[in-house]
Design a protein around this motif. Structure first.
Motif, short mmCIF file in Angstrom:
data_model
loop_
_atom_site.label_atom_id
_atom_site.label_comp_id
_atom_site.label_asym_id
_atom_site.label_seq_id
_atom_site.Cartn_x
_atom_site.Cartn_y
_atom_site.Cartn_z
N ARG B 870 15.10 -3.48 -10.28
CA ARG B 870 13.79 -3.70 -9.65
C ARG B 870 13.87 -4.58 -8.40
NH1 ARG B 870 13.63 -4.73 -14.67
NH2 ARG B 870 13.02 -6.94 -14.63
N TYR B 871 15.08 -4.81 -7.90
CA TYR B 871 15.22 -5.59 -6.68
C TYR B 871 14.53 -4.85 -5.53
CZ TYR B 871 17.68 -9.09 -3.77
OH TYR B 871 18.00 -10.13 -2.95
N GLY B 873 11.96 -3.00 -5.68
CA GLY B 873 10.52 -3.19 -5.77
C GLY B 873 10.10 -4.52 -5.19
N ASN B 874 10.90 -5.57 -5.46
CA ASN B 874 10.58 -6.88 -4.92
C ASN B 874 10.66 -6.87 -3.40
OD1 ASN B 874 10.30 -7.86 -7.45
ND2 ASN B 874 12.37 -8.72 -7.57
N ASN B 875 11.66 -6.17 -2.88
CA ASN B 875 11.94 -6.26 -1.45
C ASN B 875 11.13 -5.28 -0.63
OD1 ASN B 875 13.34 -7.93 0.24
ND2 ASN B 875 15.00 -6.47 0.59
N CYS B 876 10.34 -4.44 -1.30
CA CYS B 876 9.51 -3.49 -0.55
C CYS B 876 8.24 -4.19 -0.08
CB CYS B 876 9.12 -2.31 -1.43
SG CYS B 876 7.92 -1.23 -0.62
N PRO B 877 8.07 -4.35 1.24
CA PRO B 877 6.89 -5.08 1.73
C PRO B 877 5.60 -4.30 1.51
CG PRO B 877 8.13 -4.17 3.55
CD PRO B 877 8.95 -3.92 2.33
N LYS B 879 5.00 -2.52 -1.23
CA LYS B 879 4.73 -2.48 -2.68
C LYS B 879 4.36 -1.07 -3.14
CE LYS B 879 5.77 -6.62 -3.71
NZ LYS B 879 7.05 -6.47 -2.97
N ARG B 881 6.73 0.88 -4.68
CA ARG B 881 7.70 1.32 -5.68
C ARG B 881 7.13 1.02 -7.05
NH1 ARG B 881 12.87 2.13 -5.04
NH2 ARG B 881 13.46 2.90 -2.98
N TYR B 882 7.17 2.02 -7.93
CA TYR B 882 6.53 1.91 -9.24
C TYR B 882 7.58 2.05 -10.32
CZ TYR B 882 2.53 2.42 -6.26
OH TYR B 882 1.62 2.24 -5.24
N TYR B 883 7.47 1.20 -11.31
CA TYR B 883 8.53 1.08 -12.30
C TYR B 883 8.05 1.56 -13.67
CZ TYR B 883 12.39 -1.01 -14.89
OH TYR B 883 13.48 -1.20 -15.69
N VAL B 912 13.36 3.23 -15.09
CA VAL B 912 13.80 3.57 -13.73
C VAL B 912 12.65 3.37 -12.75
CG1 VAL B 912 15.41 5.26 -14.63
CG2 VAL B 912 13.21 6.01 -13.78
N MET B 913 13.02 3.16 -11.50
CA MET B 913 12.05 2.97 -10.42
C MET B 913 11.72 4.33 -9.85
SD MET B 913 10.48 0.50 -8.91
CE MET B 913 11.37 -1.00 -9.23
N MET C 68 8.05 -8.13 -10.25
CA MET C 68 9.01 -7.31 -10.98
C MET C 68 10.15 -8.13 -11.55
SD MET C 68 8.99 -3.61 -9.46
CE MET C 68 7.47 -2.78 -9.06
N TRP C 69 10.28 -9.36 -11.10
CA TRP C 69 11.19 -10.31 -11.74
C TRP C 69 10.32 -11.44 -12.25
CZ3 TRP C 69 15.68 -11.11 -7.68
CH2 TRP C 69 16.43 -9.94 -7.61
N SER C 240 16.44 -11.44 0.76
CA SER C 240 15.32 -10.50 0.76
C SER C 240 14.32 -10.90 1.84
CB SER C 240 14.63 -10.52 -0.59
OG SER C 240 13.78 -11.64 -0.63
N ILE C 241 13.27 -10.06 2.00
CA ILE C 241 12.26 -10.38 3.00
C ILE C 241 10.96 -10.80 2.34
CG2 ILE C 241 13.27 -8.84 4.70
CD1 ILE C 241 11.04 -6.85 4.05
N VAL C 242 11.05 -11.26 1.10
CA VAL C 242 9.85 -11.71 0.40
C VAL C 242 9.44 -13.09 0.94
CG1 VAL C 242 8.88 -12.33 -1.83
CG2 VAL C 242 10.50 -10.42 -1.64
N LEU C 386 6.51 -13.52 -5.46
CA LEU C 386 6.34 -12.07 -5.62
C LEU C 386 4.87 -11.71 -5.77
CD1 LEU C 386 9.26 -11.21 -8.05
CD2 LEU C 386 9.03 -10.56 -5.66
N ASP C 389 2.67 -11.25 -1.75
CA ASP C 389 3.48 -11.08 -0.52
C ASP C 389 2.72 -10.30 0.55
OD1 ASP C 389 3.74 -8.54 -1.36
OD2 ASP C 389 5.92 -8.43 -1.18
N HIS C 390 3.39 -9.39 1.23
CA HIS C 390 2.84 -8.92 2.50
C HIS C 390 1.50 -8.19 2.39
CE1 HIS C 390 6.47 -10.04 4.68
NE2 HIS C 390 7.15 -9.57 3.65
#
Lengths: 195, 1001, 449
Positions: B870-871, B873-877, B879, B881-883, B912-913, C68-69, C240-242, C386, C389-390
């Motif tokens: 899910r990294y 998902g976190n890094n998608c600005p 948001k 991505r659905y898990y 899975v994402m 997600m975390w 990351s870019i969070v 988290l 964020d954006h």
């Protein structure tokens, strides 16, 4: 102590090696390839030893595709136009077997089964031999088009010599696909198959 | 993609094969295995080869949508002989190629787990037992035979062959047929009768209007043909080279239609008539070229001054004058009669708006009477049926395609009156509120399983055909009627058609003959293939004022009770009259305004909420003289402070597992008594009591404000005409990078591309991209359902939505603007899907390359490689991505829902994402097709499900590398911008800023 | 060594030291037994929770998109952090020859190893398809697939792996002479086991010469890891870019925090342990005082880091960053934000006072605060960042469930279980190093007999 460490090391190396080579599947050693494609006549006893699952009807690919040199696509017509190869309808069988009743007793018996099933309107439930996981898409028509009439053998083996079809290559194994795509230098993009 | 008929092959396949063939494609539970490695053990071929169904190749059939009376034409995509997707029929003048969310969700009616397995008979003890069709029909025949002329039929079916058969059938018996549809425009038709002397519903040319004025009428949601209206609205109101119609909305609630207005004025409920008349007065007194006979209205209209109207409506006199002048100075269109503002004065309101249209010369221009739009008998007829029932004069009641127990206020006691019928029959295919009171239930086939035709509009004769074997053992009611006729004989012996199919063909052979077509078979094949006959609409009738026009007037509509708030129920754009409540796609598709799913709620203005000290989510009890209900509060700026609003559609006592006991029925607070021939939805005042209980709202909205992040951009009309960019409008808001930084980024991008030029990435590839025009997007959410249907997206249910775990790849973000301290309140919507960034932040962080970039510029997600860190998902600005937190498909796709799954798309396993893929299966499919034909892919050959469904045509998809492609050209538009551009993620989705008339919003 | 002869250090004979330490082995004290049972119980809770997670999926936990975390990664970072004090004390302080480490370093090293063992479980627990976790490892396979070496998560795998190997080796090597000492004291099957573990240690000068040299190199090898491991872990976020993660300050900030939390845990473990095992005269105020000074130092670094985070967020002028940090202090998770700041930045400042540094009770209470504070630091950084964020429309706030707390409890159980068993089986105080500090007796008592 040192011995133990050594042993462990060796084991690890072997394990990794094994992993790396699991994809190399054995090449099928079928009936000795002779000049004629004449299919052997099999008595009931002989069939027991044949590899592969026993089908509801003892359909002889070696007779149809081998001896009579019928094109695979004659029955599996969808394979060249669709991603699914499709199974022939029993009507397709009856197309010929209305007139062909079979040469010997055993074949007559089998053909009778088809006729009865068709007349009774019952579908024939074949046992599946090759099946991909649902997350891998294999467009049959593209492969048939690219590799010509013999395309089928590449994965399904020399069916024309098989009295009873069995799994020759581990086609459910991604290594099988990748090796071929590497050799032919065609796409290895994941999303070509996985979506 | 052939769309042929299938009647020849039909006898070839039986249901068993339909299911087993499905087995070859591995649908059903096998498909649910998704990333796991379940195998299908058996291969079962067709019995008889069927040229129509090549395994793995889609077959398309033309049909017609019956989810509302609009009569949109369908293309039904079938795979392995089962319908898997509904799309609009481009030939239809009503919906073109597009289709609304409700229409697409028709599939979940077809595959609904609640569908009855066969006919049912109620025993003395009230329990139901299964019976055979023979028994059922014998029973019905016996009852009908003995009932004589006391047979009453209540039918919601639209005008078409079935209704004609029904009419003959009932007529022959001497019984009575009441055709009833909940939203039937009774008030509008009465007003037309009064003002123009003709009681039909005209066509409204939204596409031709330059100024659209709506009096609380939700023409983008449930009023008339939503899709048809929306297409017209997009045509005129969607900004294109310097032109854009202005849309002003006057009403007590900002619904989706109000959200799309350039101006929204919260007027007091019930004041629309006087406002319209005042405007007509202004126009007439200031304008020369009004229709000649309009002059006779001067004396009448003189009484209605903007000042008086202002007192009634709370709208400033200047505003009334201004809007009136703008209205008169454009090719304009005013609409009234929306269900959401149907109070006791609805007829006066519609009449007034008719006058307004007339004096502005719109009648015959943007308001065209063609007499093509069939209407049912109206609420009045239902009331008289109710009194018949009450008097015990009904021996046999047959309810077809209607659910009065739910759609009529409980205050009328319709349920009790129905119980007085000697014998009640329902043809519902699901045990709904009404059917669960019937003595006999004869489940009708779904519209996709039977023959029929419809005449929804002038020049349209739409056909329906069975596209697949029935999922359940239902029987077409047409066939049932004919069989009963055969059994009863006597008066019914005239109806001798062997089957309804034959009956239908007989009538169409007459049509063929009338058109001088000799070879019926060819004619029939064509008609079926095209989905019916679409003729040039006849020119409109020349309409003049009737005497009734001078009897226009206004008195303040009454509201029962002495509560402090007017209670305003409104039709839900997802659930319509409640028939959507058993379809998870619609329940989980967020309400376009509040973004709430699966629930009922009560809308309160922030000031009201503050004065009552209630917060969002607090459960309140509303009490009116007619009843009470309890629901959680949603605080909404867009509702009049003196009004509490609640959506219709939920609160079913029965209607399958998804609907039963869910939410509340807003009609419980409404008076059913009327007499004016229509149901006054706004007829009660309510008092509001706090319960001190709280309920988490299942809403998909996090924070409704943009916080100045330039997500949903909009620009004034003037700026758009000058060709300004969003950045310029903001005074360089986006210019965060210095020139050197820009250079550096560009150079870095170049380096990236060089490093990519290896292996599969070598050479020329397309670069798939999308353009979303926010000036056209209304937020209707049709694309959301399209995405669910195309991509096997699981619905997750109320509790998981509360957890924020909805899986919708396509999310319509709705942001509020202004509204504080007196400034104008407005909203903006942004469809948010994976942006397929060329410099995607999700890709480098995936430890196993499950997220990676394809050569053709897609941001791919390889489900079977995903381990679920899910990294990404976190890094998608964005948001997007659905898990799969749980095994949603396995948990929620109850049989037979899995039959709808698209075999070309993997069903994702738990852990899975997943995310928007730009419909990669469509791209690959088209590429295969092109490769098989040894030709390059053409622009427009492949489009995404969302773009295909969009009634506004707001989404364009294609190859950005092809300079000639529509998408590449659209992306060049000066209104174009990227969301969160500052992050340098290089999205492939370009948004075109919304354009608004007037600077105030 | 004579320079510190005046300190209140153990003044026993070698024999006494050996006796007292060996006495701790196989202890039957009730306090110990209770603690062990508690630990095992907690571990079982966690194990059960994990089984349910495997069965039904991570949905059982309180995850709420876009968060997600959450608790699992929080706890992962927490334990990695705990794992830092050990190597710091045993390796770095060894190189600096600081005398006060001798009594405590064995315990802290053990703590390190078990903390890293605990942390190592979490990458597996928190992924969605636990059964394919090995895809994270680079191994040749017929699919021709490799992991993505660009991903910080992969760096994690290597960082943790290396750290676990080295710290374990370090612990074992340090143990050898002591095990030998024990070997000579016990009888029966125990003797056999200890003989095996002592790897044929006789204590000859030759062995000692090689041993000390080897130990020195290991210390030198372990030292950089103290800094590298938590830097890598911090990059999981910093790369990351969070908003709230995307900061260059993260590596030093996390390392300081790690040591701070590690020392905190040392207090929490040793204070009860020395009581239960009757080691008060070996682990004394003197040691705790020095540990407290270390805490004060790292705590102050954290203080600075927190301040700097807020300053950078404001100074960056990036709206998203500013919002994130505003919400940390005044948003829905303000309570967590302030818990972290108070427990870490402010509580640590109490150690300016020697009275508190040497008051065992106070130290224990404060150490609890430190543990809580450091857990919440990670919780705040991960969850609140988290959550907002954006894209405001996609915001969401986490509400954890029993599945989150179950795994958290389980991790403590798993850790304590190993630590207690270790304390019972091996010398928790380094015999030979204590002996080194004892002034030579006149009459040499040859060997250890």
């Amino acid at each position: 102590m040192r011995k133990l460490v050594l042993a462990l090391g060796v084991c690890t190396v072997l394990a990794l090696g094994a992993l790396a080579f699991t994809s190399r599947s054995a090449v099928w050693q079928g009936p000795a390839p002779g000049d004629s494609l004449a299919a052997p006549t099999l008595a009931a006893g002989d069939t027991a030893g044949l590899p592969g699952p026993r089908q509801p009807i003892f359909f002889r690919h070696d007779i149809h595709a081998g001896q009579y040199k019928m094109q695979c696509q004659y029955c599996h017509y969808a394979a060249e136009v669709s991603q699914e190869p499709g199974m022939p309808s029993s009507q397709t069988c009856m197309g010929c077997h209305l007139v062909i009743a079979g040469s010997d007793s055993s074949s007559r018996a089998e053909i009778a089964k088809v006729r009865d099933a068709h007349n009774a309107g019952e579908a024939i439930e074949w046992t599946r031999i090759h099946s991909l996981a649902r997350h891998a898409h294999f467009p049959h028509m593209r492969h048939v088009k690219a590799m010509g009439p013999d395309a089928c053998m590449t994965c399904h083996g020399d069916v024309a010599r098989m009295p009873q079809v069995f799994k020759v290559n581990n086609v459910t194994n991604m290594g099988w696909c990748i090796t071929c795509h590497l050799e032919r230098n065609v796409t290895r993009d994941c999303s070509a198959c996985h979506y | 993609m052939s769309k042929e008929t299938n009647e020849e092959q039909r006898p070839g396949i039986d249901r068993r094969q339909f299911l087993t063939v499905a087995g070859v494609a591995g649908v059903g539970t096998a498909a649910l295995s998704g990333c796991s490695t379940d195998r299908i053990e058996k291969l079962v071929p067709y019995m008889v080869g069927d040229e129509d169904h090549v395994p793995g190749v889609a077959t398309w059939y033309a049909s017609t949508c019956t989810e509302c009376p609009a009569g949109c034409s369908l293309h039904v995509k079938t795979r392995e002989a089962r319908a898997i997707k509904l799309e609009g029929n481009p030939d239809s003048p009503i919906n073109g190629g597009s289709l609304c969310a409700r229409g697409q969700a028709g599939l979940q009616g077809l595959y609904n787990p609640g569908r009855l397995l066969g006919p049912k008979r109620r025993d003395a003890d009230g329990s139901y037992r299964d019976i055979t069709w023979e028994e059922a029909i014998a029973e019905l025949a016996a009852q009908v035979g003995s009932a004589g002329s006391d047979v009453h039929v209540l039918s919601g079916a639209g005008a078409g062959s079935f209704t004609d058969l029904l009419t003959e059938w009932v007529g022959a018996l001497g019984g009575s047929l009441v055709r009833y549809q909940p939203f039937d425009n009774e008030a509008l038709r009465a007003a037309n009768q009064q003002v123009f002397g003709r009681g039909d519903v005209p066509d409204f040319a939204f596409g031709k209007a330059g100024f659209i004025l709506s009096f609380g009428t939700d023409f983008l949601e449930t009023w008339q043909g939503q899709v048809e209206n929306q297409r017209g609205f997009a045509e005129s109101h969607g900004y294109h080279d310097g032109h854009m119609a202005k849309h002003v909305y006057l009403g007590h609630r900002m619904d989706l239609t109000g959200m799309n207005a350039d101006e929204w004025h919260p007027t007091h409920p019930g004041s629309d008539a006087v406002v319209a008349l005042a405007m007509a007065n202004v126009i007439l007194s200031e304008r020369e070229r009004a229709p000649a006979d309009a002059g006779t209205l001067r004396s009448v209209l003189a009484a209605f001054t903007p000042e008086q109207a202002s007192q009634e409506s709370g709208l400033a006199p200047e505003a009334i004058r201004r809007i009136a002048r703008e209205f008169a100075s454009h090719k304009s269109l005013a609409v009234a009669g929306g269900i959401g503002s149907q109070h006791r004065g609805a007829v006066e309101a519609c009449a007034a708006v008719n006058i307004l249209n007339y004096v502005s010369g719109n009648v015959g221009d943007t308001v065209v009477f063609r007499g093509g739009r069939p209407a049912a008998d109206g609420y009045g007829a239902l009331e008289s049926l109710a009194s018949e029932l009450d008097a015990g004069r009904v021996a046999v009641l047959i309810v077809h395609d209607a659910n009065p127990v739910h759609t009529v206020p409980a205050a009328t006691g319709f349920a009790d009156k129905m119980a007085k019928a000697g014998f009640t029959v329902s043809t519902a295919s699901v045990m709904d509120d009404t059917a669960s009171q019937a003595d006999l239930v004869l489940p009708n086939l779904h519209a996709l399983e039977r023959w029929d035709d419809l005449r929804p509009a002038a020049g349209v004769q739409a056909l329906m055909q069975p596209v697949m074997m029935p999922v359940r053992d239902g029987r077409a009611t047409g066939d049932v009627l004919l069989e009963v006729a055969r059994t009863v004989g006597g008066p019914l012996s005239g109806l001798d058609a062997p089957s309804f199919e034959a009956y239908l063909k007989q009538r169409w052979s007459n049509i063929a003959a009338a058109r001088g077509r000799t070879d019926f078979r060819v004619f029939w094949q064509e008609a079926l293939g095209n989905g019916g006959l679409f003729d040039e609409a006849a020119p409109g009738a020349d309409v003049r004022l009737a005497d009734g026009a001078r009897r226009i007037g206004f008195q303040r509509p009454t509201f029962d009770g002495d509560g402090e708030f007017v209670f305003a129920p409104y039709p839900s754009s997802m659930l319509y009259d409640g028939r959507g409540a058993n379809k998870p796609w619609l329940l989980e598709n967020p309400d376009p305004v509040t973004k709430i799913t699966w629930q009922s709620w009560v809308e309160l203005h922030p000031d009201t909420a503050a004065s009552l000290d209630v917060r969002e989510g607090e459960v309140v009890r509303l009490e009116s003289p007619h009843g009470s209900l309890e629901a959680p509060v949603y605080v909404y700026q867009g509702v009049h402070p003196g009004v509490v609003a609640t959506p219709l559609g939920l609160g079913h006592t029965a209607y399958g597992q998804y609907a039963e006991g869910r939410g509340v029925n807003a009609l419980d607070l409404v008076s059913g008594e009327d007499g004016a021939g229509f149901l006054p939805y706004l007829s009660a005042r309510v008092t509001l009591h706090k319960t001190r209980r709280y309920q988490k709202l299942a809403k998909t909205e996090g924070n409704p404000r943009q916080l100045g992040r330039g997500i949903a951009e909009a620009m004034p009309f003037a700026a758009a005409v000058q060709g300004q960019t969003p950045a310029e409008v903001h005074g360089g808001h986006h210019e965060v990078n210095t020139e050197r930084e820009v250079e550096a980024i560009a150079g870095w991008g170049e380096a990236q591309r060089e490093r990519l030029d290896k292996g599969d990435y070598q050479g020329e590839h397309p670069n798939w991209g999308m353009v979303v025009d926010l000036a056209r997007c209304t937020g209707c959410s049709a694309c959301v359902t399209a995405c669910y249907a195309e991509n096997n997206i699981p619905f997750v249910g109320e509790q998981e939505v509360v957890r924020g775990r909805e899986m919708s790849w396509m999310r319509i973000e709705r942001y509020f603007e202004g509204g504080e301290d007196g400034e104008g309140f407005s909203t903006r919507v942004v469809p948010m899907m994976c942006q397929h960034c060329d410099n995607a932040p999700c890709e480098p962080v995936c430890p196993v390359f499950a997220a990676y970039h394809t050569p053709d510029g897609l941001n791919a997600q390889v489900y079977n490689r995903c381990v679920g860190t899910r990294y990404c998902g976190n890094n998608c600005p964005y948001k997007v991505r659905y898990y799969n937190w749980l095994a949603y498909p396995k948990l929620n796709f109850e049989e037979p829902l899995p039959l709808q799954l698209n075999p070309d798309v993997t069903v994702r396993a738990r852990g899975v994402m997943e995310k928007c893929t730009f419909c990669i299966q469509r791209i690959r499919g088209a590429q295969h097709q092109a490769a098989m034909e040894d030709r390059p892919l053409q622009d427009g050959e492949v489009t995404t499900a969302c773009a295909q469904a969009c009634p506004s045509g707001a989404i364009i998809f294609g190859d950005q590398h092809d300079p000639g492609s529509r998408v590449a050209q659209a992306a060049e538009d000066h209104r174009g911008y990227h969301i969160l551009e500052d992050l340098n993620v290089r999205p492939s989705v370009t948004y075109l800023a919304k354009v608004q008339h007037g600077g105030e919003h | 060594m004579t320079a510190i002869a005046t300190d209140n250090r153990p003044t026993q004979t070698h024999a006494e030291v050996t006796r007292d330490v060996v006495a701790t082995l196989g202890t039957q004290s009730r306090g110990y037994t209770l603690m062990l049972f508690g630990a095992v119980a907690l571990f079982l809770v966690g194990a059960l929770t994990f089984v349910l997670l495997l069965k039904d999926g991570l949905g059982l936990a309180g995850y709420k998109s876009p968060v997600m975390w959450s608790v699992y990664i929080t706890t992962f970072v927490f334990w990695v952090g705990i794992g830092h004090a050990g190597t710091l004390i045993s390796a770095i302080l060894f190189l600096f020859r600081s005398p006060w480490r001798t009594a405590v370093y064995r315990a802290t090293e053990a703590m390190t190893v078990f903390a890293v063992m605990t942390a190592g479980l979490f990458p597996i627990i928190h992924i969605g398809r636990q059964w394919v976790f090995y895809w994270l490892l680079p191994y040749p396979n017929q699919r021709f697939l490799w992991p993505n070496f660009k991903s910080p998560l992969l760096w994690d795998v290597f960082a943790i792996g290396t750290y676990l190997t080295v710290s374990t080796t370090f612990l074992v090597v340090g143990l050898v002479p002591d095990i030998a000492a024990v070997r000579d004291k016990v009888t029966g099957w125990r003797k056999k086991v200890y003989t095996l573990c002592s790897l044929g240690w006789t204590g000859s000068d030759n062995q000692w010469r090689h041993y000390t040299r080897g130990y020195l190199y290991l210390a030198a090898l372990a030292t950089p890891l103290v800094l590298s491991v938590h830097s890598v872990v911090s990059w999981d976020f910093a790369m990351s870019i969070v908003p709230g993660w995307h900061g260059t300050i993260f590596a030093p900030y996390f390392v300081a925090g790690a040591i701070y939390s590690g020392v905190g845990m040392v207090f929490t473990l040793l204070i009860p342990l020395r009581k239960v095992l009757h080691l008060e005269h070996m682990i004394t105020e003197y040691h705790f005082d020095n540990l407290a000074k270390l805490t004060l130092l790292t705590g102050s670094i954290l203080f600075y880091a927190y301040a700097m985070e807020y300053f950078v967020a404001w100074y960056s002028g990036v709206a998203a960053e500013q919002t994130t940090f505003y919400l940390r202090a005044f948003g829905p998770m303000w309570w967590a934000g302030w818990t972290m700041i108070i427990c870490n930045a402010f509580v640590s400042q109490l150690f300016w006072f020697k009275k508190i540094r040497t008051n065992i009770a106070a130290l224990f209470v404060i150490s609890i605060f430190i543990n809580i504070g450091m857990w919440f630091e990670r919780y705040v950084i991960i969850v609140s960042s988290l959550g907002n964020d954006h894209l405001p429309f996609a915001w969401g706030q986490l509400d954890p469930t029993w599945a989150d707390w179950g795994i958290l409890a389980g991790s403590f159980g798993w850790f304590l279980m190993y630590f207690l068993l270790f304390a019972r089986t091996f010398p928790i105080v380094a015999i030979q190093e204590i002996k080194e500090m004892i002034p030579m007796p006149r009459k040499r008592a040859g060997g250890h007999h």
